[in-house]
Design an enzyme around this catalytic site. Structure first.
Site, PDB file in Angstrom:
ATOM      1  N   GLN A  35       0.607  -1.353   0.076  1.00  0.00           N
ATOM      2  CA  GLN A  35       0.042  -0.160   0.040  1.00  0.00           C
ATOM      3  C   GLN A  35       0.742   1.275  -0.033  1.00  0.00           C
ATOM      4  O   GLN A  35       1.926   1.236   0.737  1.00  0.00           O
ATOM      5  CB  GLN A  35      -0.940  -0.044   1.212  1.00  0.00           C
ATOM      6  N   GLN A  55      -0.098 -11.980   9.163  1.00  0.00           N
ATOM      7  CA  GLN A  55       0.456 -10.773   8.641  1.00  0.00           C
ATOM      8  C   GLN A  55      -0.270  -9.513   9.078  1.00  0.00           C
ATOM      9  O   GLN A  55       0.110  -8.496   9.318  1.00  0.00           O
ATOM     10  CB  GLN A  55       0.869 -10.756   7.342  1.00  0.00           C
ATOM     11  N   ARG A  73      -9.395  -8.548   1.545  1.00  0.00           N
ATOM     12  CA  ARG A  73      -8.507  -8.147   2.423  1.00  0.00           C
ATOM     13  C   ARG A  73      -8.479  -6.580   2.544  1.00  0.00           C
ATOM     14  O   ARG A  73      -8.572  -6.071   3.954  1.00  0.00           O
ATOM     15  CB  ARG A  73      -7.131  -8.450   2.119  1.00  0.00           C
ATOM     16  N   SER A  78       3.846  -6.715   2.779  1.00  0.00           N
ATOM     17  CA  SER A  78       2.431  -6.524   3.072  1.00  0.00           C
ATOM     18  C   SER A  78       1.581  -7.116   1.904  1.00  0.00           C
ATOM     19  O   SER A  78       1.709  -8.130   1.577  1.00  0.00           O
ATOM     20  CB  SER A  78       2.249  -5.292   3.707  1.00  0.00           C
ATOM     21  N   LEU A  79       0.793  -6.025   1.419  1.00  0.00           N
ATOM     22  CA  LEU A  79      -0.082  -6.512   0.336  1.00  0.00           C
ATOM     23  C   LEU A  79       0.908  -7.132  -0.689  1.00  0.00           C
ATOM     24  O   LEU A  79       0.297  -7.947  -1.436  1.00  0.00           O
ATOM     25  CB  LEU A  79      -0.561  -5.440  -0.318  1.00  0.00           C
ATOM     26  N   HIS A  86      -1.041  -3.940  10.595  1.00  0.00           N
ATOM     27  CA  HIS A  86      -0.204  -4.627  11.276  1.00  0.00           C
ATOM     28  C   HIS A  86      -0.302  -4.391  12.709  1.00  0.00           C
ATOM     29  O   HIS A  86       1.012  -4.245  13.354  1.00  0.00           O
ATOM     30  CB  HIS A  86       1.192  -4.391  10.752  1.00  0.00           C
TER      31      HIS A  86
END
Length: 306
Positions: free
Chosen positions: A10, A252, A119, A94-95, A203
């Site tokens: 992101q 995650q 998500r 992440s993503l 997170h």
């Protein structure tokens, strides 16, 4: 010489991303056209034309970045410059870890996009239900930021969320705790303290409701053994077992991401050629701060493929 493909998370989105790939590579056009059908709206138009405020929404930017990265990957495979370049490892921030698993053939495109879309929704819902924020602290070492989180936490949630590169750690939690951490970081001599423009405390434990919903969806998704190792954000390990991949991806959302340690793990494994695939060049910037000897390449548009 080992090669790693890296995929952004992101914050990499911008209006106009992927438009030149769509116009010049049939495989990239096919990715965007399929994505529009799968998500049920003109995601491609938002990528190419914005507006930025729509594209920046968590539930839009996640599928938008994933699809643009996937389109860049397919354009690479179609281009003369990169056609024969295959990864020995993959990783994503992440993503971007979902794109990494897609690139490693653990997910098919449709399943990966549906997961990423969900998500984004789940994270937006969890953000709406909690008063969360994220703050980037630049110029302090990891241990000092961990200490600041302990001092500033109080009765709130506050954790180090992203260990991106030496001297840059993002903290995440309740807004009031993030404000206290920002003040303590400035007092401790941080070069910069930036409140991030995000929907909530990603997170961190405040994402637990999203993680539960995502785990249920992951359990219903077909996942294959990756064809090349994918380094996971939560513990910089690689998993072959689909159930371990599901667990890692669900964790995650509430866990810290260890990008610097993930990159060092790849260097230890013999990787000396890193290619960031997707919009912007954020990960290239991190890599140069993790190891000054690295000369990463990036593929985000037509010019990179010529």
């Amino acid at each position: 010489m080992a090669i790693a493909f890296l995929f952004p998370g992101q914050g990499a989105q911008f209006a106009g991303m992927g438009a030149d790939l769509y116009e010049n590579f049939s495989s990239a056009k096919e990715i965007y056209d399929r994505a529009d059908e799968i998500v049920g709206y003109e995601l491609s138009k938002l990528c190419f034309d914005g507006p930025a405020e729509k594209l920046n929404a968590t539930d839009i930017q996640q599928p938008a970045i994933f699809v643009t990265s996937a389109a860049a990957l397919q354009a690479m495979r179609e281009s003369e410059k990169y056609r024969s370049v295959m990864p020995d490892y993959c990783a994503g921030l992440s993503l971007g870890e979902y794109t990494a698993y897609y690139a490693a053939d653990a997910f098919n495109f449709e399943d990966a996009l549906k997961l990423v879309q969900a998500r984004g929704w789940f994270m937006q819902q969890a953000a709406d239900a909690s008063d969360g924020a994220m703050v980037s602290i630049i110029g302090l070492d990891d241990d000092k930021v961990i200490e600041i989180c302990e001092q500033a936490r109080g009765d709130d949630v506050l954790v180090p969320a992203n260990f991106n590169c030496p001297g840059q750690v993002v903290v995440s939690g309740h807004k009031s705790a993030c404000q206290r951490a920002a003040e303590l970081a400035e007092q401790a001599g941080a070069m910069k303290v930036i409140t991030l423009d995000v929907a909530g405390a990603f997170h961190s434990p405040l994402m637990a409701p999203a993680a539960e919903k995502l785990k249920a969806m992951l359990n219903e998704t077909n996942i294959s053994k990756p064809k090349v190792p994918v380094v996971a954000n939560v513990d910089y390990q690689s998993y072959d077992n689909p159930d371990e991949i599901r667990d890692s991806l669900a964790r995650q959302l509430t866990s810290s991401t260890y990008w610097a340690k993930s990159i060092n793990k790849l260097i230890e494994a013999g990787v000396d050629n890193f290619i960031e695939i997707g919009p912007k060049r954020t990960l290239c910037g991190f890599l140069k701060r993790i190891n000054r000897k690295l000369r990463p390449a990036s593929v985000g548009g037509l010019a990179d493929l010529q």
